[in-house]
Design a protein around this motif. Structure first.
Motif, PDB file in Angstrom:
ATOM      1  N   LYS A   1       0.830  -1.201   0.000  1.00  0.00           N
ATOM      2  CA  LYS A   1       0.000   0.000   0.000  1.00  0.00           C
ATOM      3  C   LYS A   1       0.867   1.255   0.000  1.00  0.00           C
ATOM      4  CE  LYS A   1      -3.687   2.144   2.591  1.00  0.00           C
ATOM      5  NZ  LYS A   1      -5.031   1.962   2.209  1.00  0.00           N
ATOM      6  N   GLU A   2       0.463   2.237  -0.779  1.00  0.00           N
ATOM      7  CA  GLU A   2       1.183   3.510  -0.826  1.00  0.00           C
ATOM      8  C   GLU A   2       1.316   4.081   0.585  1.00  0.00           C
ATOM      9  OE1 GLU A   2       0.259   6.305  -4.142  1.00  0.00           O
ATOM     10  OE2 GLU A   2      -1.483   4.989  -4.355  1.00  0.00           O
ATOM     11  N   GLY A   3       2.478   4.602   0.896  1.00  0.00           N
ATOM     12  CA  GLY A   3       2.718   5.164   2.216  1.00  0.00           C
ATOM     13  C   GLY A   3       3.237   4.142   3.219  1.00  0.00           C
ATOM     14  N   ASN A   4       3.154   2.847   2.861  1.00  0.00           N
ATOM     15  CA  ASN A   4       3.672   1.782   3.729  1.00  0.00           C
ATOM     16  C   ASN A   4       5.056   1.332   3.286  1.00  0.00           C
ATOM     17  OD1 ASN A   4       1.348   1.858   5.220  1.00  0.00           O
ATOM     18  ND2 ASN A   4       0.506  -0.024   4.439  1.00  0.00           N
ATOM     19  N   TRP A   5       5.697   2.123   2.477  1.00  0.00           N
ATOM     20  CA  TRP A   5       7.023   1.825   1.946  1.00  0.00           C
ATOM     21  C   TRP A   5       7.872   3.059   2.226  1.00  0.00           C
ATOM     22  CZ3 TRP A   5       7.858  -2.241  -1.958  1.00  0.00           C
ATOM     23  CH2 TRP A   5       9.157  -2.273  -2.462  1.00  0.00           C
ATOM     24  N   GLY A   6       9.022   2.859   2.779  1.00  0.00           N
ATOM     25  CA  GLY A   6       9.854   4.007   3.085  1.00  0.00           C
ATOM     26  C   GLY A   6      11.259   3.866   2.541  1.00  0.00           C
ATOM     27  N   ILE A   7      11.817   4.974   2.125  1.00  0.00           N
ATOM     28  CA  ILE A   7      13.192   5.032   1.651  1.00  0.00           C
ATOM     29  C   ILE A   7      13.836   6.252   2.315  1.00  0.00           C
ATOM     30  CG2 ILE A   7      14.732   5.313  -0.331  1.00  0.00           C
ATOM     31  CD1 ILE A   7      12.517   4.096  -2.083  1.00  0.00           C
ATOM     32  N   GLY A   8      14.955   6.016   2.954  1.00  0.00           N
ATOM     33  CA  GLY A   8      15.673   7.133   3.576  1.00  0.00           C
ATOM     34  C   GLY A   8      14.864   7.863   4.635  1.00  0.00           C
ATOM     35  N   GLY A   9      13.964   7.146   5.312  1.00  0.00           N
ATOM     36  CA  GLY A   9      13.164   7.758   6.368  1.00  0.00           C
ATOM     37  C   GLY A   9      11.923   8.477   5.889  1.00  0.00           C
ATOM     38  N   HIS A  10      11.595   8.352   4.592  1.00  0.00           N
ATOM     39  CA  HIS A  10      10.438   9.035   4.019  1.00  0.00           C
ATOM     40  C   HIS A  10       9.474   8.022   3.404  1.00  0.00           C
ATOM     41  CE1 HIS A  10      12.545  12.849   4.477  1.00  0.00           C
ATOM     42  NE2 HIS A  10      13.604  12.242   3.968  1.00  0.00           N
ATOM     43  N   CYS A  11       8.173   8.241   3.624  1.00  0.00           N
ATOM     44  CA  CYS A  11       7.158   7.389   2.987  1.00  0.00           C
ATOM     45  C   CYS A  11       7.155   7.660   1.493  1.00  0.00           C
ATOM     46  CB  CYS A  11       5.782   7.689   3.562  1.00  0.00           C
ATOM     47  SG  CYS A  11       5.593   7.169   5.268  1.00  0.00           S
ATOM     48  N   VAL A  12       6.951   6.602   0.711  1.00  0.00           N
ATOM     49  CA  VAL A  12       6.960   6.723  -0.740  1.00  0.00           C
ATOM     50  C   VAL A  12       5.586   6.346  -1.282  1.00  0.00           C
ATOM     51  CG1 VAL A  12       8.056   5.934  -2.863  1.00  0.00           C
ATOM     52  CG2 VAL A  12       9.409   6.143  -0.786  1.00  0.00           C
ATOM     53  N   THR A  13       5.090   7.138  -2.222  1.00  0.00           N
ATOM     54  CA  THR A  13       3.804   6.874  -2.875  1.00  0.00           C
ATOM     55  C   THR A  13       4.037   6.553  -4.353  1.00  0.00           C
ATOM     56  OG1 THR A  13       3.466   9.171  -3.544  1.00  0.00           O
ATOM     57  CG2 THR A  13       2.668   8.541  -1.346  1.00  0.00           C
ATOM     58  N   ALA A  14       2.979   6.134  -5.005  1.00  0.00           N
ATOM     59  CA  ALA A  14       3.065   5.876  -6.445  1.00  0.00           C
ATOM     60  C   ALA A  14       3.444   7.150  -7.191  1.00  0.00           C
ATOM     61  CB  ALA A  14       1.743   5.317  -6.966  1.00  0.00           C
ATOM     62  N   ALA A  15       2.913   8.286  -6.759  1.00  0.00           N
ATOM     63  CA  ALA A  15       3.253   9.561  -7.404  1.00  0.00           C
ATOM     64  C   ALA A  15       4.750   9.843  -7.307  1.00  0.00           C
ATOM     65  CB  ALA A  15       2.446  10.698  -6.772  1.00  0.00           C
ATOM     66  N   ASP A  16       5.345   9.509  -6.161  1.00  0.00           N
ATOM     67  CA  ASP A  16       6.791   9.694  -6.001  1.00  0.00           C
ATOM     68  C   ASP A  16       7.559   8.836  -7.006  1.00  0.00           C
ATOM     69  OD1 ASP A  16       6.410  11.408  -3.776  1.00  0.00           O
ATOM     70  OD2 ASP A  16       6.380   9.683  -2.403  1.00  0.00           O
ATOM     71  N   VAL A  17       7.124   7.580  -7.159  1.00  0.00           N
ATOM     72  CA  VAL A  17       7.803   6.669  -8.089  1.00  0.00           C
ATOM     73  C   VAL A  17       7.638   7.167  -9.517  1.00  0.00           C
ATOM     74  CG1 VAL A  17       7.922   4.313  -8.980  1.00  0.00           C
ATOM     75  CG2 VAL A  17       7.531   4.703  -6.537  1.00  0.00           C
ATOM     76  N   HIS A  18       6.434   7.608  -9.860  1.00  0.00           N
ATOM     77  CA  HIS A  18       6.205   8.115 -11.225  1.00  0.00           C
ATOM     78  C   HIS A  18       7.064   9.355 -11.488  1.00  0.00           C
ATOM     79  CE1 HIS A  18       3.158   5.218 -12.193  1.00  0.00           C
ATOM     80  NE2 HIS A  18       2.377   5.598 -11.187  1.00  0.00           N
ATOM     81  N   ALA A  19       7.244  10.188 -10.486  1.00  0.00           N
ATOM     82  CA  ALA A  19       8.102  11.377 -10.644  1.00  0.00           C
ATOM     83  C   ALA A  19       9.546  10.942 -10.880  1.00  0.00           C
ATOM     84  CB  ALA A  19       8.000  12.272  -9.409  1.00  0.00           C
ATOM     85  N   MET A  20       9.996   9.909 -10.169  1.00  0.00           N
ATOM     86  CA  MET A  20      11.362   9.397 -10.387  1.00  0.00           C
ATOM     87  C   MET A  20      11.501   8.821 -11.793  1.00  0.00           C
ATOM     88  SD  MET A  20      12.510   7.588  -6.833  1.00  0.00           S
ATOM     89  CE  MET A  20      10.974   7.148  -6.038  1.00  0.00           C
ATOM     90  N   GLN A  21      10.460   8.122 -12.264  1.00  0.00           N
ATOM     91  CA  GLN A  21      10.485   7.552 -13.614  1.00  0.00           C
ATOM     92  C   GLN A  21      10.591   8.658 -14.647  1.00  0.00           C
ATOM     93  OE1 GLN A  21       6.807   5.348 -13.251  1.00  0.00           O
ATOM     94  NE2 GLN A  21       7.892   3.390 -13.208  1.00  0.00           N
ATOM     95  N   MET A  22       9.843   9.733 -14.473  1.00  0.00           N
ATOM     96  CA  MET A  22       9.859  10.842 -15.423  1.00  0.00           C
ATOM     97  C   MET A  22      11.212  11.543 -15.400  1.00  0.00           C
ATOM     98  SD  MET A  22       7.010  10.699 -16.947  1.00  0.00           S
ATOM     99  CE  MET A  22       6.928  12.258 -17.790  1.00  0.00           C
ATOM    100  N   ALA A  23      11.813  11.657 -14.235  1.00  0.00           N
ATOM    101  CA  ALA A  23      13.113  12.326 -14.112  1.00  0.00           C
ATOM    102  C   ALA A  23      14.220  11.549 -14.818  1.00  0.00           C
ATOM    103  CB  ALA A  23      13.472  12.523 -12.647  1.00  0.00           C
ATOM    104  N   SER A  24      14.067  10.220 -14.844  1.00  0.00           N
ATOM    105  CA  SER A  24      15.105   9.412 -15.483  1.00  0.00           C
ATOM    106  C   SER A  24      14.887   9.254 -16.975  1.00  0.00           C
ATOM    107  CB  SER A  24      15.184   8.032 -14.822  1.00  0.00           C
ATOM    108  OG  SER A  24      14.027   7.271 -15.122  1.00  0.00           O
ATOM    109  N   ALA A  25      13.740   9.678 -17.471  1.00  0.00           N
ATOM    110  CA  ALA A  25      13.434   9.540 -18.910  1.00  0.00           C
ATOM    111  C   ALA A  25      14.080  10.610 -19.738  1.00  0.00           C
ATOM    112  CB  ALA A  25      11.920   9.570 -19.126  1.00  0.00           C
TER     113      ALA A  25
END
Length: 73
Positions: free
Chosen positions: A49-73
């Motif tokens: 579930k979104e918000g139940n995953w953390g990286i570096g002490g921060h909760c991660v959502t699908a929007a965060d992942v999509h933003a990372m995908q766009m940044a790497s494109a």
């Protein structure tokens, strides 16, 4: 008979992308273990579930992942 468990954040991957994940992981495993084990190679995708995953002490959502995908494109 291997079981590969893949955990992803919900709402990140489409059904088609999850199918591709399963196919490619199966292909990778059989390239190592031998083609005879393809039919008994299991791949399981668990969506966290979104918000139940953390990286570096921060909760991660699908929007965060999509933003990372766009940044790497």
């Amino acid at each position: 008979m291997p079981l590969v468990n893949v955990q992803v954040i919900e709402n990140v991957f489409t059904a088609e992308q999850k199918k591709e994940i399963i196919q490619k992981i199966t292909d990778t495993m059989t390239s190592i273990e031998g083609e005879a084990l393809r039919e008994v190679t299991w791949v399981k995708i668990d969506e966290v579930k979104e918000g139940n995953w953390g990286i570096g002490g921060h909760c991660v959502t699908a929007a965060d992942v999509h933003a990372m995908q766009m940044a790497s494109a």
